[in-house]
Design a protein around this motif. Sequence first.
Motif, PDB file in Angstrom:
ATOM      1  N   ARG A   1       0.848  -1.201   0.000  1.00 41.60           N
ATOM      2  CA  ARG A   1       0.000   0.000   0.000  1.00 41.60           C
ATOM      3  C   ARG A   1       0.882   1.248   0.000  1.00 41.60           C
ATOM      4  O   ARG A   1       1.812   1.344   0.790  1.00 41.60           O
ATOM      5  CB  ARG A   1      -0.903  -0.045   1.228  1.00 41.60           C
TER       6      ARG A   1
ATOM      7  N   LEU B   1       1.193   5.631  -0.257  1.00 39.15           N
ATOM      8  CA  LEU B   1       0.684   7.001  -0.162  1.00 39.15           C
ATOM      9  C   LEU B   1       1.580   7.871  -1.031  1.00 39.15           C
ATOM     10  O   LEU B   1       2.805   7.839  -0.883  1.00 39.15           O
ATOM     11  CB  LEU B   1       0.721   7.490   1.293  1.00 39.15           C
TER      12      LEU B   1
ATOM     13  N   VAL C   1      -3.246   3.930  -1.794  1.00 36.84           N
ATOM     14  CA  VAL C   1      -4.301   4.050  -0.781  1.00 36.84           C
ATOM     15  C   VAL C   1      -4.757   5.482  -0.594  1.00 36.84           C
ATOM     16  O   VAL C   1      -5.858   5.717  -0.117  1.00 36.84           O
ATOM     17  CB  VAL C   1      -3.877   3.441   0.573  1.00 36.84           C
ATOM     18  N   ALA C   2      -3.901   6.451  -0.970  1.00 37.95           N
ATOM     19  CA  ALA C   2      -4.281   7.859  -0.840  1.00 37.95           C
ATOM     20  C   ALA C   2      -3.251   8.731  -1.538  1.00 37.95           C
ATOM     21  O   ALA C   2      -2.131   8.286  -1.833  1.00 37.95           O
ATOM     22  CB  ALA C   2      -4.383   8.258   0.631  1.00 37.95           C
TER      23      ALA C   2
ATOM     24  N   MET D   1      -3.265  11.754   6.076  1.00 42.41           N
ATOM     25  CA  MET D   1      -3.492  10.577   5.236  1.00 42.41           C
ATOM     26  C   MET D   1      -2.636   9.389   5.688  1.00 42.41           C
ATOM     27  O   MET D   1      -3.080   8.249   5.638  1.00 42.41           O
ATOM     28  CB  MET D   1      -3.196  10.885   3.766  1.00 42.41           C
TER      29      MET D   1
ATOM     30  N   GLU E   1      -4.393   7.938   8.712  1.00 41.48           N
ATOM     31  CA  GLU E   1      -5.711   7.421   8.344  1.00 41.48           C
ATOM     32  C   GLU E   1      -5.589   6.126   7.538  1.00 41.48           C
ATOM     33  O   GLU E   1      -6.329   5.176   7.759  1.00 41.48           O
ATOM     34  CB  GLU E   1      -6.470   8.465   7.526  1.00 41.48           C
ATOM     35  N   CYS E   2      -4.634   6.083   6.602  1.00 38.04           N
ATOM     36  CA  CYS E   2      -4.541   4.962   5.650  1.00 38.04           C
ATOM     37  C   CYS E   2      -3.470   3.929   5.988  1.00 38.04           C
ATOM     38  O   CYS E   2      -3.495   2.828   5.452  1.00 38.04           O
ATOM     39  CB  CYS E   2      -4.287   5.499   4.245  1.00 38.04           C
TER      40      CYS E   2
ATOM     41  N   PRO F   1      -0.128   3.448   5.125  1.00 41.17           N
ATOM     42  CA  PRO F   1       0.526   2.847   3.955  1.00 41.17           C
ATOM     43  C   PRO F   1       1.785   2.074   4.354  1.00 41.17           C
ATOM     44  O   PRO F   1       2.387   2.332   5.388  1.00 41.17           O
ATOM     45  CB  PRO F   1       0.892   4.061   3.102  1.00 41.17           C
TER      46      PRO F   1
END
Length: 120
Positions: free
Chosen positions: A4, A6, A30-31, A42, A45-46, A48
């Motif tokens: 993942r 970012l 993912v973002a 981010m 939150e995500c 990565p």
Amino acid sequence: MKRRVLIVDDTADIRLMLRYLIERENYEIVAEASDGVEAVEMFFECRPDITIMDVDLPFKSGVQAAREILSRNGEARIIFCSGTAKHQELSGLGAAGELPRFIRKPFLPAQLYSAMDMQC
């Protein structure tokens, strides 16, 4: 499982190019973030596996954002991608005794993939 990622860059065209290159290698985006404040938000939150971050960002530089991220998650894997940054700006952000991963814009896709492979 896909890694993942970012993407953090204030230029939409750079984010688009990075997205294309990264997804082509079977990573999952993912973002995306366009400034340092959003990058920190981010990231947490995500969560990565890898963050690709420009150094020159609005509101909070990539270095400032990385310091904040690393202060709360020392295992974060960040690759800096910049056309203007000097390695000295990045000191203290890598593992003990080494500089963090850095690729200079413009870069070849192979340079990006190599840096990402080293982070996995």
